[in-house]
Design an enzyme around this catalytic site. Structure first.
Site, PDB file in Angstrom:
ATOM      1  N   TYR A   1       7.753 -11.576  21.411  1.00 43.25           N
ATOM      2  CA  TYR A   1       9.136 -10.814  21.984  1.00 43.25           C
ATOM      3  C   TYR A   1       8.767  -9.755  23.109  1.00 43.25           C
ATOM      4  CZ  TYR A   1      10.634 -11.739  17.728  1.00 43.25           C
ATOM      5  OH  TYR A   1      10.673 -12.354  15.965  1.00 43.25           O
TER       6      TYR A   1
ATOM      7  N   LYS B   1      -3.642 -16.138  14.021  1.00 41.38           N
ATOM      8  CA  LYS B   1      -4.469 -17.332  14.261  1.00 41.38           C
ATOM      9  C   LYS B   1      -5.386 -16.978  15.766  1.00 41.38           C
ATOM     10  CE  LYS B   1      -3.662 -22.140  13.385  1.00 41.38           C
ATOM     11  NZ  LYS B   1      -3.422 -22.606  12.511  1.00 41.38           N
TER      12      LYS B   1
ATOM     13  N   ASP C   1      -1.649 -19.121   8.256  1.00 45.01           N
ATOM     14  CA  ASP C   1      -0.714 -20.268   7.180  1.00 45.01           C
ATOM     15  C   ASP C   1      -1.380 -19.982   6.247  1.00 45.01           C
ATOM     16  OD1 ASP C   1      -3.252 -21.084   9.046  1.00 45.01           O
ATOM     17  OD2 ASP C   1      -3.133 -23.077   9.766  1.00 45.01           O
TER      18      ASP C   1
ATOM     19  N   ASP D   1       7.722 -10.853  11.815  1.00 44.22           N
ATOM     20  CA  ASP D   1       9.232 -11.511  11.654  1.00 44.22           C
ATOM     21  C   ASP D   1       8.835 -12.372  10.849  1.00 44.22           C
ATOM     22  OD1 ASP D   1      11.452 -11.479  12.690  1.00 44.22           O
ATOM     23  OD2 ASP D   1      11.573 -13.225  14.117  1.00 44.22           O
TER      24      ASP D   1
END
Ligand code: ATP
Length: 364
Positions: free
Chosen positions: A125, A192, A227, A251
């Site tokens: 972002y 991640k 995930d 988000d």
């Protein structure tokens, strides 16, 4: 003179309807607030040459507290998000989104009680982007090839993902401080790091270091790969408590969590910095239902309850929340999104009817 002056940014789309409902409910609940209305959004481009006039930013700075409706960000244009610009300009580095079950709202679980703490200033972002075919993109592609970092196809557009030690420390500390202040038991950091070693890897390393600083608070710390986190969240949300995320995962997880408890219509939020706080629902401007009196104003109203807490008006905030619970548990006046989420065949009410029912449900 009113006890509090708050900047109100109605936004666009369903924002004008949901913020009007919110104002009515707060007035009926006895909140002593004077609203200073300030505009932002694409509709100002012609008159002001910008979707975020200086006067709007100044109004938030003056009052220190604001509540806003959603503001549309057109997809795939050069138009930068007003929401992101506001967060950057005011250094609102925390996005706080409590997620809790409301009986009667159609959630898949009845016992969800989570807090999302999303980093608000960087990651994908940051707005550092290079258009496909531009000279800057070509230079970056050459630099990556020459340095051995990796080959990027020449017809690529590029978005940069910066994650800093400073912002990661700030957001993880906020998550722990929140946990301490609100008697929460656990902080989970989501990342991640196995794939993005220099961005998410850094976030994870910093999160572990900050967790050490809070070792004597008794608050448990764990980390999850994003995930696997999503799958585990859907299987059993009760295993999570306070969850801290870099910007983009936060988000996405916000909408996922909203879905667990009945949808975007009931998910509140706040953007918080050292000096200012701007409260806003998780949902966007929902152009498909804008102007039709169909919007569910609950998310905006619960965001206002968070604002009342922030202003120290705890009693009034609790009153608003109690009224929301009453209307949902009675089930007679619910908007279309909730009828759909609950699979109910009962007729849906309008935004206005819902607001009236909520005002009726406010206790003395
Ligand atoms: P953004 O990109 O700004 O987050 P979006 O287009 O991804 O916005 P939203 O506008 O948040 O998504 O909402 C997606 C859909 O969910 C809407 O089109 C609408 O149908 C439904 N929705 C969202 N908020 C509400 C609400 N308050 N009441 C009823 N339905 C809603």
């Amino acid at each position: 003179m009113a006890q509090h002056t708050v900047t109100l940014i109605p936004g666009d789309g369903i924002g004008t309807e949901t913020t009007e409902a919110m104002k009515q409910v707060l007035a009926a609940a006895g909140a002593d607030i004077e609203w200073e209305v300030a505009e932002a959004g694409a509709h100002l481009m012609e008159s002001c040459g910008t979707p975020l006039p200086e006067s709007t930013v100044d109004a938030v700075k003056r009052n220190k507290v604001a509540i806003k409706g959603p503001i549309t960000t057109p997809v795939g244009t050069g138009f930068r998000s007003v929401n992101v610009a506001l967060r950057k300009t005011l250094d609102l580095y925390v996005c706080l989104r409590p997620v809790f079950s409301i009986p009667g709202a159609g959630g898949r679980y009845s016992d969800v009680d989570l807090v999302i703490v999303r980093e608000n200033s960087e990651d994908l972002y940051a707005g550092v982007e290079f258009e496909e075919g531009s000279a800057e993109a070509a230079r970056l592609i050459d630099m990556c090839a020459e340095s051995g970092a990796g080959a990027i196809r020449p017809d690529s557009g590029i978005s940069i993902k910066p994650i800093s030690v400073t912002a990661s420390q700030n957001i993880v500390r906020y998550a722990f401080d929140y946990a301490v202040k609100h008697g929460r038991k656990k902080v989970t950091a989501v990342h991640k790091a196995n794939i993005m070693k220099h961005s998410d890897g850094l976030f994870l390393r910093v999160a572990r270091e900050v967790a050490q600083e809070y070792a004597n608070t008794g608050i448990e710390f764990e980390d999850r790969i994003v995930d696997a986190f999503c799958m585990n969240l859907v299987i059993d949300p009760s295993q999570f408590d306070v969850i801290v995320f870099p910007n983009l995962y936060g988000d996405i997880a916000s909408d996922l969590c909203a879905g667990l408890v009945g949808g975007l219509g009931i998910a509140p939020g706040a953007n918080i910095g050292e000096d200012y706080a701007v409260f806003e629902a998780v949902h966007g401007s929902a152009p498909d239902i804008a102007g039709k009196n169909l919007a569910n104003p609950t998310a905006e109203i619960l965001s206002a309850a968070m604002m009342l807490d922030h202003l120290g008006e705890l009693e009034c905030a609790a009153r608003v929340r109690r009224a929301v619970r009453t209307v949902y548990s009675e089930g007679a006046h619910l908007t279309a999104d909730i009828r759909k989420a609950t699979g109910s065949k009962l007729p849906a009410c309008s935004c206005t009817e819902f607001t009236e029912a909520l005002i009726e449900a406010l206790d003395a």
